[in-house]
Structures are given as C-alpha cells and as structure tokens.
Design a protein around this motif. Structure first.
Motif, PDB file in Angstrom:
ATOM      1  N   ARG A  42      54.561  55.677 135.316  1.00 35.76           N
ATOM      2  CA  ARG A  42      54.828  56.688 136.343  1.00 35.76           C
ATOM      3  C   ARG A  42      54.352  56.210 137.715  1.00 35.76           C
ATOM      4  NH1 ARG A  42      55.942  61.915 134.881  1.00 35.76           N
ATOM      5  NH2 ARG A  42      56.319  62.170 132.657  1.00 35.76           N
ATOM      6  N   ARG A  74      57.496  45.998 132.215  1.00 33.04           N
ATOM      7  CA  ARG A  74      56.771  46.156 130.949  1.00 33.04           C
ATOM      8  C   ARG A  74      55.768  45.018 130.758  1.00 33.04           C
ATOM      9  NH1 ARG A  74      58.618  50.414 128.588  1.00 33.04           N
ATOM     10  NH2 ARG A  74      57.012  50.140 127.023  1.00 33.04           N
ATOM     11  N   ARG A 125      65.471  61.826 128.167  1.00 33.68           N
ATOM     12  CA  ARG A 125      64.384  60.842 128.135  1.00 33.68           C
ATOM     13  C   ARG A 125      64.218  60.258 126.736  1.00 33.68           C
ATOM     14  NH1 ARG A 125      59.364  63.233 130.839  1.00 33.68           N
ATOM     15  NH2 ARG A 125      58.470  61.326 130.048  1.00 33.68           N
TER      16      ARG A 125
HETATM   17  O1   DC Z   1      54.444  59.650 128.393  1.00 31.03           O
HETATM   18  P1   DC Z   1      55.124  59.853 129.751  1.00 31.03           P
HETATM   19  O2   DC Z   1      56.179  60.899 129.739  1.00 31.03           O
HETATM   20  O3   DC Z   1      54.141  60.066 130.854  1.00 31.03           O
HETATM   21  O4   DC Z   1      55.832  58.452 130.012  1.00 31.03           O
HETATM   22  C1   DC Z   1      56.571  58.210 131.173  1.00 31.03           C
HETATM   23  C2   DC Z   1      57.682  57.193 130.902  1.00 31.03           C
HETATM   24  O5   DC Z   1      57.126  55.915 130.652  1.00 31.03           O
HETATM   25  C3   DC Z   1      58.604  57.522 129.737  1.00 31.03           C
HETATM   26  O6   DC Z   1      59.933  57.507 130.172  1.00 31.03           O
HETATM   27  C4   DC Z   1      58.406  56.424 128.755  1.00 31.03           C
HETATM   28  C5   DC Z   1      57.699  55.349 129.499  1.00 31.03           C
HETATM   29  N1   DC Z   1      56.642  54.735 128.697  1.00 31.03           N
HETATM   30  C6   DC Z   1      56.949  53.555 128.072  1.00 31.03           C
HETATM   31  O7   DC Z   1      58.081  53.092 128.161  1.00 31.03           O
HETATM   32  N2   DC Z   1      55.975  52.907 127.372  1.00 31.03           N
HETATM   33  C7   DC Z   1      54.748  53.416 127.264  1.00 31.03           C
HETATM   34  N3   DC Z   1      53.820  52.759 126.563  1.00 31.03           N
HETATM   35  C8   DC Z   1      54.437  54.644 127.882  1.00 31.03           C
HETATM   36  C9   DC Z   1      55.419  55.295 128.588  1.00 31.03           C
END
Ligand code: DC
Length: 232
Positions: free
Chosen positions: A40, A113, A184
């Motif tokens: 985020r 990532r 999402r």
């Molecule tokens: O858990 P959250 O809704 O705050 O996560 C925000 C975004 O980040 C969601 O679209 C998925 C992504 N995310 C991810 O891809 N890998 C993670 N380890 C944590 C979150």
C-alpha cells in the motif's frame, strides 16, 4: 522446539489477517509485520508521483528507492501500527479508496515484489515474528514454523469492511464493497507472480460467523496444537 519463531498468516482481503495477526503477536510478544501495508505504501508513493500503475519499470525503481518503516503506534488514534513513507506518517493515507483501487495492480509487478520480499525476509531474520500477507507461507517464508490461511466468504468480508468503514463515519453500499472484494480476490489470485493461495502445509482457518475473539482463539489453537504435535 516448543515455541514457533515465525508465524505466517495469509488470506484474502478482509479476512481479518491484520487484526488477528496483531493480536497473536501481542499475545506472544512477537514483532508484527503486515506486508499489505508495504504494498500500500508503494502504491501511495506511485499515486503521489503520478506514476502509472502499469509502469512496471518506474514502479520497480520506486519500490527500491522509497523507505518504508512499520513500527509500534506513535499516535493513539486506533491504529495498530505506524507506517512511515520516507519519514512521512502515512498510516491512514494508505487505507484510502484511491490506494484500494490501484494496490493490486502495483503488487503484481515482479520488481515491486522482489524489493518488498527482500525487506520482509530481512525483518523475519531477526526471529519471533508474525507476518501477514498473501504469499508469506508460499514465497516469503516457505520454511515458516506455522502457516495459517485465514479466510471467510466474500459476503462476510464485505459485511466486515462495511462495519469498519461505518465506524470511521463512511457509509458505502454493501454491493459496492462486495464487488471491490471480488475484484481484489481475482487480481490477487490470478496474478502470475506469487498468487494468493494456501501453502500446501498451511492450516485453513474459516472465520465466517466468528467474532474477533473467536477467530483469535481459532488461530492460537493452531499455534498451540502444532507446538504440542512437535513435542511428541
Ligand atoms: O492485505 P491488504 O489488503 O492491505 O493488501 C494490499 C494489497 O497488497 C492486496 O491487493 C494484495 C497485496 N499483497 C500482496 O500481493 N502480497 C502480500 N504479501 C501482501 C499484500
């Protein structure tokens, strides 16, 4: 080994991972890291700099440049932790509807990532951590001592999200929230790199109809049960 050092909690948006993860960490006296907050923060930085959420190269550079720090709450306003983006307190800004809209796109960029996973592993290296996200048990910490996949139906997650927003004075139609959750889920599960899915050795915890206290107990039981199993 009696006590797990690393606890991975994964699951879809709105399953209660952050709430439950923070409580588990508090109970055990562990560090808590909500990795979603990191994605985020990158998404917010991209919005602030006017970067296109599909500009993979630009986002990769950004993710390596920004300094994201997550620590104990610095203000008593209901936050579970404080998030700093280049020193700026963005704890609430990363929860905005604008960030909700683009964060899944930003999180699917491999270079983003890679940058986040490297930081997450460094933090986990210090031990005694509860880390929550989507790919913790599968990619970030495949050797985690405990892996939990926390989930609930989309309808239940939309209902919880509605209540959470209402508590902050924001009323949104349930159908709209459900659509956002499903969108999402789709983006998080269908992406090529590190898609959302339970690790083979994860224990699935279903929280439909559970209160926060009950869900916490369900998760703590998993932590304790596997401890007992390891002792025998
Ligand atoms: O858990 P959250 O809704 O705050 O996560 C925000 C975004 O980040 C969601 O679209 C998925 C992504 N995310 C991810 O891809 N890998 C993670 N380890 C944590 C979150």
């Amino acid at each position: 080994m009696a006590t797990p050092r690393t606890i991975a909690i994964d699951g879809p948006a709105g399953a209660g991972k952050s709430t439950i993860g923070a409580l588990v960490a508090e109970r055990l006296g562990y560090l808590f890291l909500d990795t979603g907050a990191m994605y985020r923060a990158v998404a917010l930085a991209a919005l602030r700099r006017g970067l296109d959420p599909d500009d993979g190269e630009g986002l990769g550079v950004l993710a390596r440049e920004v300094r994201i720090a997550i620590g104990p709450p610095t203000v008593r306003d209901g936050r579970a932790y404080t998030v700093l983006l280049d020193g700026d307190d963005v704890t609430w800004a990363i929860r905005s509807a604008e960030v909700d809209l683009v964060v899944s796109q930003v999180a699917r960029i491999p270079a983003v990532r890679d940058a986040m996973v490297a930081q997450q592993r460094t933090l986990a290296g210090r031990g005694r951590v509860v880390m929550v996200g989507r790919d913790i048990g599968t990619v970030v910490l495949p050797g985690a001592d405990r892996k939990i996949f926390l989930t609930a139906s989309a309808a239940e997650r939309a209902r919880r999200r509605g209540e959470e927003l209402a508590a902050r004075g924001e009323v949104r139609p349930r159908q709209e929230l459900l659509r956002e959750i499903l969108r999402r889920d789709r983006l998080d599960s269908e992406r090529v790199m590190s898609p959302l899915r339970p690790a083979q050795d994860a224990i699935v915890v279903q929280t439909d109809g559970s209160t926060v206290g009950q869900a916490l107990e369900q998760v703590l039981q998993v932590v304790r049960k596997t401890e007992a199993e390891q002792r025998t």
